[in-house]
Design an enzyme around this catalytic site. Structure first.
Site, mmCIF file in Angstrom:
data_model
loop_
_atom_site.group_PDB
_atom_site.id
_atom_site.type_symbol
_atom_site.label_atom_id
_atom_site.label_comp_id
_atom_site.label_asym_id
_atom_site.label_seq_id
_atom_site.Cartn_x
_atom_site.Cartn_y
_atom_site.Cartn_z
ATOM 1 N N LYS A 77 0.847 -1.190 0.000
ATOM 2 C CA LYS A 77 0.000 0.000 0.000
ATOM 3 C C LYS A 77 0.883 1.241 0.000
ATOM 4 C CE LYS A 77 -0.494 -0.244 5.040
ATOM 5 N NZ LYS A 77 -1.436 -0.309 6.176
ATOM 6 N N ARG A 100 -9.086 0.539 16.252
ATOM 7 C CA ARG A 100 -9.118 1.332 15.020
ATOM 8 C C ARG A 100 -10.288 0.871 14.167
ATOM 9 N NH1 ARG A 100 -3.637 1.330 11.565
ATOM 10 N NH2 ARG A 100 -4.243 -0.861 11.354
ATOM 11 N N TYR A 123 15.260 31.822 2.230
ATOM 12 C CA TYR A 123 14.151 32.694 2.620
ATOM 13 C C TYR A 123 14.225 33.066 4.107
ATOM 14 C CZ TYR A 123 11.504 31.792 -1.701
ATOM 15 O OH TYR A 123 11.080 31.730 -2.999
ATOM 16 N N MET A 147 10.423 24.952 -2.055
ATOM 17 C CA MET A 147 9.529 23.993 -2.695
ATOM 18 C C MET A 147 10.299 23.021 -3.585
ATOM 19 S SD MET A 147 6.257 24.607 -5.231
ATOM 20 C CE MET A 147 5.259 25.380 -3.955
#
Length: 825
Positions: free
Chosen positions: A495, A593, A720, A769
């Site tokens: 998964k 769960r 930054y 980014m």
């Protein structure tokens, strides 16, 4: 070389059942790799988890008529009228004995190579040094195991003038059989390191095991400066052969390395052998390459290569890319890049790899091949064998590159074929421009420039890549299988796109190694696998009610954890006319769960399941809360007690077998008594042992490159918001990876580091980014150099610990825009 079946029977001491006279030219131990059935002898090997005898009916239908077995099938005369069954006590020992007898046919130099590291490099470089003047048969890839060595030695034929074979061991008692098969006239020990040390009490014990290879060799080659090796060698006073040890310290050494000069990209090694001083240069400067070249020079000198030829050929040594890579190509193509060498044996292995990987679009299989040198065969015979191999392995399009292949145009019996004298003409042709929706195997000698083809054909996505080692996946699979009972089944979790590694390629590898189940989170993930050729059983761990029809259509087996889901699933199945659809019942034993309550829900659950025929429970399972932590053992025992009671109650209500499973990766190792019918392997498959937070075999390595470097003054800021102020003059490098790629912003401002040429380089400034900045002050590096974010040398656990999270999160947040590159050694 071929042997009559009668001769083989004698050589392995078998009892023969059947009277079909035939010749044997090929040995098979894996039914998936069958190519030439008519001349194949299949050894039905047995292991804890598999039995080759199970594949006899299928192989017989596919044309195999000769089998080495421990048990002859009942009714063999009627069911297999054209077959020969050679009955032996142990099929592996019979395989090894046949290879040993085959080795006896050759009175030629045979080099046996063992050691913790460098075996394959030494083997391949010896091939490069010797093959221009003699025909060399060598181990394909890393065929150095109890099965790989006999398969390698079997490859020797009438043309062979020198044999070069690896011998690898992982535990005591393994080398004796390999020594008897190889029977080296020259035995080489590269080094003794920590690999597989867990099975040996000390380095000395491991060294003694490796030196069994030396026993009957005429000459032994080893590092005379290594104290452990020298000590253990000295313990064998009865050895009468030549000790050709090399040394940088002892001028009296048979192969004395007088001087090593490292230049910008070349190393010059001056040595004295038999009293004569000579030198050679290699186009490498790393210590491992220098040591391997010294070993090769000593062996080549002993075999008779002149100092002039050694110098000339050492200068032309090529790096050994010891891995086969799978990459996404341009225009819907998939590239299988295995172009570090080109010979008939490695070609067969690469074709087999391509043929065994399912392709969802039914794309054509294309082979791009260069001329093959030093084959020992006539060109006509060689390329007829190439043609036969390619056709048998499913190649429908052949592209030959090189003057000899151009001459053999008519020998290649593949309908769609093209020939070019060199790579440049191919690149400029319409054939190259028209490559679309194909699975392409690149197999060419490096001197033909196949690296140009790879560069042009691969899809340009991003300079940041996630390298996924498929061999490590298999090694981790086998690591956990070793803790399991042979009859226990295994579910492999893929998964979250295979924990970030790429579910499709991981699934193909696991399917090829016959795991019992694959498990994904949602139905769409299962559909993707089905559309990519995955036929294994697939479990859906978080089924959505809107996807019931999809699961029915694609044979995806859902987990059922609530009455609401159960009722909806039954209703949907009945509406679609589905009966007997397998499902997996989840019990909540303490995770709280999802799941049915094993104390209060079982009677109602059984009642609902018994009063319908649309679905049928295939398995029942639960999940340990803390199998990775001994402090939770009492709670784990409580969980198991609840699960055992509830699952037995469910089984008692049905006549068919319902598989029970509760152990995850940690549970497999920690609770062997609770493995039951099946276990689930998750994070451990990807190389992380959650019980000790250590890496088993590293699967995923995240890499990028240095884009640009700047000299920045003390007091200036980086990035930054001026978050990092430099306290000294520094060299700052920009790398093309950022938080959009999955690099967490909290790693910036010197909270973590990456590796540049093996050295730690802090992240400085805020991570952007698409770009991050690192401090490479004092590190010998340049623009274009590789940067390791995590992987083989920087475990992912280092980053997860800094982020106060778990390795799962780091692995699964790697963006899909990061190109995945798959490889196997």
């Amino acid at each position: 070389m071929t042997y009559t079946i009668e001769k083989v029977t004698t050589l392995i001491g078998a009892r023969r059942y059947g009277d079909n006279d035939t010749n044997i030219g090929f040995i098979l131990t894996d039914s998936r790799s069958l190519c030439f059935p008519e001349e194949t002898l299949f050894f039905a090997l047995k292991s804890e988890r598999n039995d080759g005898h199970n594949y006899i009916p299928e192989l017989y239908r596919r044309g195999v008529k000769n089998f080495v077995v421990t048990d002859v099938p009942k009714g063999y005369a009627s069911d297999y009228p054209e077959a020969n069954f050679l009955k032996v006590v142990n099929t592996l020992e019979a395989l090894q004995r046949l290879a040993e007898r085959h080795r006896d046919e050759f009175n030629i130099p045979i080099v046996g190579i063992t050691g913790s590291n460098g075996k394959t490099m030494v083997k391949e470089w010896l091939y490069q040094l010797l093959s221009p003047s003699m025909f060399v048969t060598r181990s394909p890839r890393s065929y150095n195991s109890q099965i790989g060595v006999p398969l390698s030695v079997w490859l020797m034929n009438e043309q062979t003038q020198v044999g070069v074979f690896e011998a690898g061991i992982s535990q005591p008692g393994e080398m004796l059989a390999l020594r008897d098969i190889i029977q080296p006239t020259i035995a080489v020990l590269t080094n003794v390191g920590s690999a597989h040390q867990e099975n040996f009490s000390s380095l000395e014990e491991k060294c003694r095991e490796k030196l069994i290879l030396f026993h009957d060799a005429e000459t032994v080659v080893y590092d005379g400066d290594d104290e452990v090796i020298t000590k253990v060698v000295a313990e064998y006073p009865d050895y009468k052969g030549e000790k050709l040890f090399w040394s940088l310290q002892n001028p009296e050494a048979p192969f004395y390395v007088k001087k090593i000069e490292k230049q910008q990209s070349v190393s010059v090694i001056t040595y004295i052998y038999k009293g004569v001083e000579d030198s050679f240069s290699i186009p490498f400067i790393d210590d491992a390459s220098i040591q391997n070249s010294i070993i090769c020079a000593a062996v080549a000198s002993k075999i008779g290569l002149s100092a002039e030829d050694i110098d000339k050929r050492m200068a032309q040594l090529e790096p050994v890319a010891m891995r086969l890579e799978v990459k996404v190509g341009q225009h819907g193509c998939t590239l299988i890049n295995d172009s570090y060498n080109s010979d008939i044996n490695s070609l067969d292995i690469a074709l087999d790899f391509m043929n065994r990987r399912p392709d969802h679009r039914g794309r054509r299989h294309t082979l791009i091949l260069s001329d093959i040198y030093q084959s020992g065969q006539t060109p006509e015979a060689l390329y007829k064998e190439v043609s036969d191999l390619a056709r048998k392995r499913g190649v429908v399009k052949f592209i030959g590159i090189g003057p000899e292949l151009c001459k053999q145009h008519d020998t290649i019996q593949i309908s769609e074929k093209f020939f070019f004298p060199n790579v440049e003409e191919f690149i400029n042709s319409e054939v190259f421009a028209s490559l679309r929706d194909e699975v392409i195997l690149l197999k060419g000698a490096r001197q033909f420039g196949f690296d140009q083809l790879t560069e042009l054909l691969v899809q340009k996505v991003h300079e940041t890549t996630l390298e996924v080692n498929l061999n490590a996946v298999v090694a981790n699979l086998n690591y956990y299988r070793a803790f399991m009972k042979p009859e226990t089944k295994l579910v492999c979790m893929i998964k979250a796109d295979g924990y970030g590694a790429g579910a499709v390629e991981i699934a193909k590898t696991l399917q090829d190694h016959r795991v019992d189940y694959l498990a994904v989170a949602v139905a769409d993930e299962g559909v993707t696998l089905r559309k990519n050729g995955i036929t294994s059983n697939i479990m859906i761990m978080n089924p959505e009610m809107t996807a019931f029809k999809t699961m029915f259509d694609y044979d995806l087996e859902p987990e059922v954890y609530s009455f609401r889901l159960l009722d909806a699933l039954i209703k949907a199945a009945e509406k679609e006319g589905v009966t007997g659809f397998p499902v997996h019942i989840k019990l909540d034993t303490g995770m709280h769960r999802m799941g049915f309550d094993p104390e209060n829900d079982m009677e109602e659950l059984i009642g609902k399941l018994k009063h319908q025929n649309a679905i049928i429970p295939r398995s029942v399972f639960s999940h340990f809360v803390g199998s990775d932590d001994d402090s939770f053992d009492d709670f784990s025992a409580h969980q198991f007690e609840l699960f055992d009671k509830g699952s037995r109650q469910l089984q008692a209500a049905f006549d068919h077998k319902i598989l029970r499973h509760i152990c995850n990766s940690a549970g497999i190792e920690h609770f062997p008594e609770r493995q039951l019918d099946m276990c689930r392997l998750g994070l451990g498959l990807y190389g992380i042992n959650s019980r000790n937070n250590k890496t088993i075999n590293c699967v995923s390595t995240l890499k990028t490159t240095i884009l640009q470097m700047h000299n920045v003054k003390a007091g200036d800021s980086v990035g930054y918001s001026r978050k990092t102020i430099l306290d000294k003059d520094s060299v700052i490098a920009a790398i093309p990876i950022g938080y959009a790629d999955g690099l967490n912003r909290r790693l910036g401002n010197r909270h973590a580091y990456c590796l540049v040429n093996g050295k730690k380089a802090d992240y400085v400034g805020n991570i952007c980014m698409d770009v991050a900045m690192i401090d490479v002050t004092g590190i010998n590096c340049k623009e274009g150099d590789s940067v390791e974010i995590f992987g083989e040398h920087l475990p992912v656990q280092v980053l997860s610990d800094i982020l106060e999270t778990i390795p799962y999160e780091v692995l699964t947040t790697i963006s899909n825009r990061v190109k995945r590159v798959y490889y196997q050694d």
